[in-house]
Each structure stands twice: as structure tokens, then as C-alpha cells.
Enzyme design. Structure first.
Site, PDB file in Angstrom:
ATOM      1  CG  HIS A   1      -1.649   1.258   1.473  1.00  0.00           C
ATOM      2  ND1 HIS A   1      -2.802   1.598   0.802  1.00  0.00           N
ATOM      3  CD2 HIS A   1      -1.382   2.275   2.319  1.00  0.00           C
ATOM      4  CE1 HIS A   1      -3.209   2.782   1.226  1.00  0.00           C
ATOM      5  NE2 HIS A   1      -2.367   3.208   2.157  1.00  0.00           N
TER       6      HIS A   1
ATOM      7  CG  HIS B   1       0.506   6.663   0.688  1.00  0.00           C
ATOM      8  ND1 HIS B   1      -0.473   7.623   0.591  1.00  0.00           N
ATOM      9  CD2 HIS B   1       0.022   5.738   1.548  1.00  0.00           C
ATOM     10  CE1 HIS B   1      -1.485   7.306   1.358  1.00  0.00           C
ATOM     11  NE2 HIS B   1      -1.216   6.153   1.960  1.00  0.00           N
TER      12      HIS B   1
ATOM     13  CD  GLU C   1      -4.907   6.015   2.693  1.00  0.00           C
ATOM     14  OE1 GLU C   1      -4.895   5.041   1.912  1.00  0.00           O
ATOM     15  OE2 GLU C   1      -3.927   6.322   3.385  1.00  0.00           O
TER      16      GLU C   1
ATOM     17  CB  SER D   1      -2.301  -0.417  -2.709  1.00  0.00           C
ATOM     18  OG  SER D   1      -3.279   0.016  -1.778  1.00  0.00           O
TER      19      SER D   1
END
Length: 165
Positions: A6, A11, A51, A70
């Protein structure tokens, strides 16, 4: 380790984009001195953008949120092109597994996102769509400027310091 995937797939690449990095930093700076209620609002904005945010690119909805980037399944679910008829027929309806057939996609508005609750264990029923990362950043900045705080924090990139006013 799913969390490493993730972070690295979601990110890290996005922080190479200046508008995205500034956007994320805007939320962090706004949290300094904010009330608990406003921290919750900022957390919801973070969730619905950093997110699980979407933006328009080339006339299509594209993911920029790390939770989407992700997760192949949720990426496909959130960005799938649907006709207006499909959207009308599917929004709010649930499949046999209890999953929404089609998410609701709202225009990016931090004041609305700040009040939108979210599930953490299922696909999102609502996503927010910005016209661009710059559009998302500017709207977030305006929202953050309206939050009541005892002081204003500004990042100085030249000295790499935070100035408190």
C-alpha cells in the site's frame, strides 16, 4: 506485507507529484492547533482523497488515492466506465455479497467530504472526483483556511521550516 505494498505502490509514487504533495501537506498543516472536531473532518477529507480520491484525466476518472492504487479490485470498481442508465439503475443497490453494485461519485468538495462517513473493511460506497490534482489542492487549501485555529501554519520550502503566525 499488504501495508508495505500500500505504501510503496500507493503513496510513494504520488508524492512525486508536486500538487499531490502540497495537497497532503495542506491537510497536515491545517491539523496543527485544530479542534478535535476539525481533526475528524480533516481525517475524513484525507480518507476521501489521499486514500480513495479520484480525478479526471483525458476525460476519464483516474485514481490517485493509495487505497485504490494498491487494490486492483477496488481500482476496477471505482474507475469502471458506466453508462448513465447503469449508474441510475445500480447506485444504492447491493449484490449478493452485500457489496454496492456501483459507487456514488460526488464532485470533490472538502466541506462535503468532511461530513461523509466511510467503511474501512469494504469497497467505498462514495468516492470524490476532483477535476485535477491542482483543483483538489486549491479546494482543500480554501477549506483549510476557513477552519478556526488559534494560529496559522505555513511551510517554507526554501528553509524547510514551518512558520507559525
Amino acid at each position: 506485507e499488504p501495508d508495505v505494498c500500500h505504501e510503496l505502490l500507493g503513496h510513494v509514487p504520488m508524492f512525486a507529484d508536486r500538487d499531490f504533495a502540497d495537497f497532503s501537506q495542506e491537510i497536515g498543516l491545517a491539523s496543527l492547533g485544530a479542534s478535535d472536531e476539525d481533526i475528524l473532518k480533516l481525517a475524513r477529507c484525507y480518507w476521501h482523497s489521499v486514500e480513495f480520491g479520484l480525478c479526471r484525466e483525458g476525460g476519464k476518472n483516474k485514481a490517485y488515492g493509495a487505497g485504490l492504487l494498491s487494490s486492483f479490485g477496488e481500482l476496477e470498481y471505482s474507475c469502471k466506465e458506466r453508462t448513465e442508465i447503469e449508474i441510475h439503475e445500480q447506485v444504492g443497490k447491493i449484490d449478493g455479497d452485500g457489496m454496492p453494485l456501483c459507487p456514488e461519485i460526488k464532485p470533490w468538495d472538502p466541506a462535503v467530504a468532511a461530513m461523509q462517513d466511510f467503511p474501512i473493511t469494504t469497497y467505498q460506497p462514495v468516492y470524490f472526483l476532483a477535476e485535477s490534482l491542482q483543483d483538489a489542492k486549491l479546494k482543500m487549501r480554501r477549506y483549510c483556511e476557513m477552519l478556526p485555529r488559534p494560529f496559522f501554519a505555513l511551510y517554507n520550502a526554501q528553509t524547510e521550516t514551518v512558520h507559525i503566525d
